[in-house]
Scaffold this active site. Sequence first.
Site, PDB file in Angstrom:
ATOM      1  N   HIS A  53       0.897  -1.210  -0.009  1.00 33.40           N
ATOM      2  CA  HIS A  53      -0.081  -0.204  -0.054  1.00 33.40           C
ATOM      3  C   HIS A  53       0.852   1.100   0.035  1.00 33.40           C
ATOM      4  O   HIS A  53       0.123   2.431  -0.109  1.00 33.40           O
ATOM      5  CB  HIS A  53      -0.832  -0.103   1.164  1.00 33.40           C
ATOM      6  CG  HIS A  53      -1.940  -1.058   1.162  1.00 33.40           C
ATOM      7  ND1 HIS A  53      -2.854  -1.047   0.445  1.00 33.40           N
ATOM      8  CD2 HIS A  53      -2.281  -2.058   1.939  1.00 33.40           C
ATOM      9  CE1 HIS A  53      -3.887  -2.028   0.453  1.00 33.40           C
ATOM     10  NE2 HIS A  53      -3.292  -2.703   1.649  1.00 33.40           N
ATOM     11  N   HIS A 141       7.145  -9.026   2.627  1.00 30.74           N
ATOM     12  CA  HIS A 141       5.759  -8.499   2.690  1.00 30.74           C
ATOM     13  C   HIS A 141       5.213  -8.887   1.432  1.00 30.74           C
ATOM     14  O   HIS A 141       4.885  -8.381   0.623  1.00 30.74           O
ATOM     15  CB  HIS A 141       5.764  -7.175   2.904  1.00 30.74           C
ATOM     16  CG  HIS A 141       4.422  -6.395   3.007  1.00 30.74           C
ATOM     17  ND1 HIS A 141       4.022  -6.189   4.216  1.00 30.74           N
ATOM     18  CD2 HIS A 141       3.365  -6.300   2.195  1.00 30.74           C
ATOM     19  CE1 HIS A 141       2.626  -5.628   4.146  1.00 30.74           C
ATOM     20  NE2 HIS A 141       2.271  -5.846   2.851  1.00 30.74           N
ATOM     21  N   HIS A 169       2.217  -8.677   5.487  1.00 27.41           N
ATOM     22  CA  HIS A 169       1.072  -8.761   4.643  1.00 27.41           C
ATOM     23  C   HIS A 169      -0.156  -9.562   4.954  1.00 27.41           C
ATOM     24  O   HIS A 169      -1.039  -9.242   4.619  1.00 27.41           O
ATOM     25  CB  HIS A 169       1.558  -9.024   2.994  1.00 27.41           C
ATOM     26  CG  HIS A 169       0.662  -9.028   2.238  1.00 27.41           C
ATOM     27  ND1 HIS A 169       0.029  -7.667   1.704  1.00 27.41           N
ATOM     28  CD2 HIS A 169       0.049  -9.846   1.292  1.00 27.41           C
ATOM     29  CE1 HIS A 169      -0.673  -8.112   0.613  1.00 27.41           C
ATOM     30  NE2 HIS A 169      -0.839  -9.339   0.610  1.00 27.41           N
TER      31      HIS A 169
END
Length: 649
Positions: A53, A141, A169
């Site tokens: 993100h 991640h 994640h």
Amino acid sequence: MRSLRSNCLGEKPCELEILSDKTEAFEGTFDHVNYEDPDINVAIPVFSIHGNHDDPTGESHLAALDLLQIGGLLNYYGRTHESDNIEIKPVLLQKGRTKLALYGMSNVRDERLFRTFRDGKVKFFQPSQQKSDWFNLMSVHQNRHAYTETGYLPENFLPSWMDLVIWGHEHESLIYPRPNAETNFDIIQPGSTVATSLVQGEAEPKHACILSITGREYSSEPIRLKSVRPFKVKDISLAEDKVTKKLAKKENNRGDITRRLMEIVEELINEANTEWQELHEQNDSEEQVETPLPLVRLRVEYTAPEGGLFDCENPQRFSNRFAQRVANTTDVVQFWRRKTAAVRKGLKNVEVPDQSVLESATLDSVKVEKLVREFLTAQSLTILPQNSFGDAVTQFVDKDDKHAMEAFVDDSLKSQVNHLLSLNGDDEEDDLQNELELNKSRMEGLFAAGHLKSSRRRKMKPRPDNWDSDMDGSWSDNPGAIEYADIDEDQGDEDGESIASAPAPVARGRGRQNGTTKAVAAKKAIPAAKKAAPASKSTRGRKKKVVEEDDDEDDDVIMDDAGDQDDSQLFPLFVKQSQRGTTKTASKPAAVTKKQPARKATQASSRGTRASRAQATHDLSDYIEDEDDSDGDAFEPAPAVATSTRAKR
């Protein structure tokens, strides 16, 4: 940022010593760790990789962590400059006799990262000295579970000499280390700190942990997060619940089902509030913490048993009943029903020809028509006639007619549709089925008698100039190369003689315009069986003379008006004549005999085939007879007579 400044900055000295090249691990304006900056007092340094993100974007390939690093709040490492050629170098830290090799790999698109690992383009670097003294810790991640074939990072892709992997994640909190039997390293999955979706994995308690490393050993101390909004989720089946399973065959059971579901939601709300209060009873601070509205999700399977029905209330209306008691006021309940596998009828009992027939069939001995007949005999066709089907397949295979099947299906469906439209609209479904069978039998009988033919004429379109046969294939194989035209029902008479449809002829001009003739009106077609009046010998002589003169003046006749249609294209055997030739030779009207069209057909034998001559002869007869006035003349009289005739009309 407020949390980092409040808890990580201070006068406490940092005892970590960095041993690796700082410029390789930390890029940007300040290529060093923040606790070594002389202008900032950092007590607890933070090392971080970016996720999915906050990944880098833009021309400068900057991420949100770049701003925090420039502000001196954390240390951004584990950058991936090329997603198809990744080099992972550790940050070497030392405190006392404990040496830590901190590896980091920021988020890369899972499918691309999977391909990069598979191609062997991910390189891990190790310390060049005292490799056995370093504790190897890696943070990633990526997707841990195989949501798709390549949309995750398999654990065995990571090197086996790792000691511990911190896996980000994934939202589910698995805070206790779990060993991997294949690679021999442990994995800690902290999970998310808040509930991001209303699923079972998010309902588990949220944790953080304190990791203590001494030499090559480590220990983990989980810490329960208390500030997370309480979340409860439950799954029930109305067909299995002890209360609702009795309501399946009861009429108007919506009210009873709604009351039962409301009781379950009330229980979940009470459990969430009780859990929150128990978690904060040990709070030593005098500040009283208010209980937040919980998140509640009830998943209801309303698949009813055979012969029953569960009438459920609208989910949003049901959720609004708890508007002041839950945080998610629009989706408290989620109804779902188990899907039933679609069963295709009529496919289980499909019969095929005997195995002996299929085994004896070879490319040299088998006849397609016989093979199709054997196969169709074992079936039950409702719409398509069987014998026509076999003939269409034979045309397709033996004669390489690539449009035979298409024409057969279109004609058969058109015949069936027209037959149904002609029936009474009040017929029942069984009657329509019988009518389809009867019409199919009728078509089979007509085909067997040789009376059933295609109702459409096929015509090959001209090949476009930009058509490349080498690249696009043969033009005749293209479905768009065939143009279909319906055959009119009135194109044949009772004797079965077919009359080719052609554009209606236009009348010859009766006056002069710049030395040319001009068509002024369209004529009507007359029956082909009409006979012309007998002609005298003098008439045939004049006719022959007209032909000879018109051959010399052919260029004058071509100069017709550009807007009119050329009669030579409509009637290629008709000999054009100018007004001058008509004045000289056709001084008085002459009757047309049966032999005159034959003479004209002979005159044009060098310009067409035998079939075109016969067709043009017939068209010429229609044209000449149509030009007759009330006295039955075949040719135009002199100009003076033509004027008087027009005046009479």
